[in-house]
Structures are given as C-alpha cells and as structure tokens.
Scaffold this motif. Structure first.
Motif, mmCIF file in Angstrom:
data_model
loop_
_atom_site.group_PDB
_atom_site.id
_atom_site.type_symbol
_atom_site.label_atom_id
_atom_site.label_comp_id
_atom_site.label_asym_id
_atom_site.label_seq_id
_atom_site.Cartn_x
_atom_site.Cartn_y
_atom_site.Cartn_z
ATOM 1 N N PRO A 132 0.779 -1.099 -0.042
ATOM 2 C CA PRO A 132 0.043 0.086 -0.052
ATOM 3 C C PRO A 132 0.970 1.332 -0.100
ATOM 4 O O PRO A 132 2.004 1.215 0.523
ATOM 5 N N MET A 133 0.364 2.266 -0.555
ATOM 6 C CA MET A 133 1.123 3.619 -0.702
ATOM 7 C C MET A 133 0.945 4.148 0.665
ATOM 8 O O MET A 133 -0.126 4.147 1.376
ATOM 9 N N VAL A 134 1.950 4.828 1.128
ATOM 10 C CA VAL A 134 1.944 5.410 2.414
ATOM 11 C C VAL A 134 2.487 6.783 2.583
ATOM 12 O O VAL A 134 3.294 7.271 1.557
ATOM 13 N N SER A 135 2.313 7.752 3.346
ATOM 14 C CA SER A 135 2.803 9.029 3.399
ATOM 15 C C SER A 135 3.832 9.091 4.564
ATOM 16 O O SER A 135 4.062 7.894 5.514
ATOM 17 N N GLU A 136 4.620 10.042 4.649
ATOM 18 C CA GLU A 136 5.589 10.173 5.631
ATOM 19 C C GLU A 136 5.041 10.281 7.086
ATOM 20 O O GLU A 136 5.673 9.604 8.061
ATOM 21 N N GLU A 137 3.704 10.516 7.224
ATOM 22 C CA GLU A 137 3.045 10.447 8.500
ATOM 23 C C GLU A 137 3.075 9.043 8.989
ATOM 24 O O GLU A 137 3.028 8.498 10.123
ATOM 25 N N HIS A 138 2.515 8.016 7.923
ATOM 26 C CA HIS A 138 2.445 6.783 8.458
ATOM 27 C C HIS A 138 3.907 6.008 8.642
ATOM 28 O O HIS A 138 3.888 5.353 9.669
ATOM 29 N N ILE A 139 4.855 6.792 8.019
ATOM 30 C CA ILE A 139 6.118 6.082 8.187
ATOM 31 C C ILE A 139 6.538 6.420 9.584
ATOM 32 O O ILE A 139 7.248 5.671 10.035
ATOM 33 N N LEU A 140 6.405 7.611 9.930
ATOM 34 C CA LEU A 140 6.799 8.050 11.262
ATOM 35 C C LEU A 140 6.122 7.421 12.307
ATOM 36 O O LEU A 140 6.468 6.821 13.507
ATOM 37 N N ALA A 141 4.631 7.464 12.025
ATOM 38 C CA ALA A 141 3.701 6.893 13.114
ATOM 39 C C ALA A 141 4.110 5.481 13.387
ATOM 40 O O ALA A 141 4.120 4.662 14.600
ATOM 41 N N PHE A 142 4.419 4.654 12.390
ATOM 42 C CA PHE A 142 4.806 3.403 12.687
ATOM 43 C C PHE A 142 6.212 2.910 12.701
ATOM 44 O O PHE A 142 6.517 1.756 12.733
ATOM 45 N N ASN A 143 7.027 3.951 12.864
ATOM 46 C CA ASN A 143 8.275 3.787 13.139
ATOM 47 C C ASN A 143 9.092 3.039 12.116
ATOM 48 O O ASN A 143 10.021 2.289 12.592
ATOM 49 N N TRP A 144 8.812 3.156 10.824
ATOM 50 C CA TRP A 144 9.581 2.584 9.846
ATOM 51 C C TRP A 144 10.826 3.254 9.618
ATOM 52 O O TRP A 144 11.788 2.615 8.976
#
Ligand code: UDP
Length: 257
Positions: A132-144
């Motif tokens: 799935p496409m993700v934004s920087e928000e998801h990347i930071l929130a999920f700690n990737w």
C-alpha cells in the motif's frame, strides 16, 4: 562458484541472498524468474538474471563514483554480486518523471505526459497487503524510519533520479519512473542510509527516446514479448554486455573476472 553451496539467508521473487565470505557481507544471486501483479503472473526468462546483475553492477558502480552510498561491493560472476549486509527499510521508494503505470491509472491520465516536477512516492513493502502507498505520516507513526532517515532517502532518491535520467538519456532511453530500496548500514552505533536491492529494467520504466518502445518489465506485464531482448538492448546501449552469447558488441565492454 555456485551459490547453492552457501547458506541461504533470504529468497525473494527474483533474487536470493546467501551468507557472504566475511561478516557484514552477503551474496546477491540474480534469478531468471520474473513475477508481476503480486506474483500471480510468473515466468522464467532465460538470461534475465545475468543481464540484471550486469546492469545493476554498472549503475551502482557509477553511483558510488558520484558519492551515492550503495550496498554494492563487487560483481563475483555472471549471476552473483558481493554486497554489504544492511537493515532494509521496509519501503519501496518510487520516483516518477513521466505519467505511467499506477499513477496514470489512479488519476485517469494518459501515459507519456512529462510531469512538471519529479514525484517521489512511498509504498510499504508487504506483498500480502499489496504494497500500500503510504505517506511520511504513516512512516513516522509506525516507526519504519526516522525524520532524518526520510530526509536522507529523499535527497538520495533525487540525486539518483538526476544521475540516472542523464545516464539513460545518453543511451537514447527515457527514464519514466523507477523503484528503489534503502537500508541502514551499521558502523558501530552509527547507521548510514545506503541504496540497496538492484536497479535494472525489472524496477525501472525505460522507453526508447525515438520510438517510445518499452525496454523494461512492462514487456512482461503487458505480454509484449521479447523481454530479455529488450533488457539486452538496454545493456548494449549502456556499453555493457554479459560475457557470452553476443556477436554484436558495440560499446566498450567491461572485462572482469
Ligand atoms: N515497481 C517495482 N516493484 C513493484 C512496484 C513497482 O519495481 O513492486 C516499479 C515499476 O517497475 C515502475 C515503478 O516502480 O518502474 C512505478 O510502478 P507503478 O507504481 O506505476 O506500479 P505498476 O504500474 O508497475 O504496478
């Protein structure tokens, strides 16, 4: 030397990773297998792995020369390269210069329009979820990745795009879009972001500058035929060809053992 005698670390769809000769190294083996649409479509394309090994070697070597850090150390043989072991960031980073593929589909646009500026997108690497496409928000929130990681990934992706656009243009090829992956290279307790995986016609859209003919994996996805021949033409135009089976060598040929 065959990879089969080494300890297998990871097997993916198009590549296998084996334990390397020294700690912190791995051997990346390029298979002839190809898949599309979440591996629902599969084939074996004879010689594809050899070509991708050479093309990716060439590109990673050039990137190292201009100071873009990569996992690549050296090519070992027709199908294997020695790489640094990195901690893969679970993102597919897509850079686009021309409207195509899922972008065209998503916004109902024709393929081929030059984008007014390059677009960088992130997808979460998970086949079961269909990346799935993700934004920087998801990347930071999920700690990737950390904000610094994202900054580094972004600036490297732009540098890689600028460099590859020119490299392919010189070979009469339009770089439409491509996917790259990054990893953390640990040096003591410091991690550096480096380019990982591969850069090849499996992960790029490459169109002939004159005819618009596709010279990449879309030939497989869209049943256009002559997939390996197209990859071979990319290698020929870049001035690199595998050792065997080419009577029509044109550009300079890198001879290595
Ligand atoms: N790509 C890739 N692996 C993937 C998805 C995409 O290498 O799992 C590459 C693809 O070859 C193209 C670019 O990323 O060069 C953009 O792909 P797109 O999002 O348009 O998806 P597609 O249309 O290939 O499904």
């Amino acid at each position: 030397m065959s990879g089969s005698r080494r300890r297998l670390v990871y097997e993916g769809k198009a590549k296998i990773l084996y334990e390397g000769p020294e700690p912190g190294t791995l051997i990346q083996y390029f298979k002839d297998d190809t898949t599309a649409f979440d591996a629902t479509k599969k084939a074996t394309l004879e010689g594809k792995g050899v070509l991708n090994n050479r093309i990716s070697e060439y590109i990673m070597t050039q990137l190292n020369v201009i100071g873009v850090p990569t996992h690549f150390i050296k090519r070992l043989n027709m199908r294997e390269q020695l790489i640094r072991e990195v901690e893969i960031i679970p993102l597919e980073v897509v850079v686009r210069n021309v409207m195509a593929g899922s972008l065209a589909k998503r916004f109902g646009r024709e393929e081929g329009e030059q984008l007014p500026r390059s677009i960088v997108e992130f997808y979460y690497k998970d086949d079961k979820l269909h990346d799935p496409m993700v934004s920087e928000e998801h990347i930071l929130a999920f700690n990737w990745a950390t904000p610094q990681d994202i900054d580094d990934v972004m600036s490297l992706a732009i540098r890689i795009n600028d460099f590859l656009t020119g490299l392919f243009l010189g070979a009469g090829i339009r770089l439409v879009d491509f996917k790259i992956e990054f990893g953390r290279l640990w040096e003591g307790d410091m991690a550096r972001i480096v380019l990982a995986d591969e850069i090849s016609p499996d992960s790029c859209r490459l169109w002939d500058i004159e005819t618009g003919e596709k010279m990449d994996k879309d030939r497989f996805r869209r049943d256009l035929g002559n997939v390996t021949e197209a990859y071979q033409e990319v290698a020929r135009r870049l001035g690199i060809l595998p050792e065997a089976g080419n009577n029509e060598r044109k550009g300079p040929v890198l001879v290595q053992t």
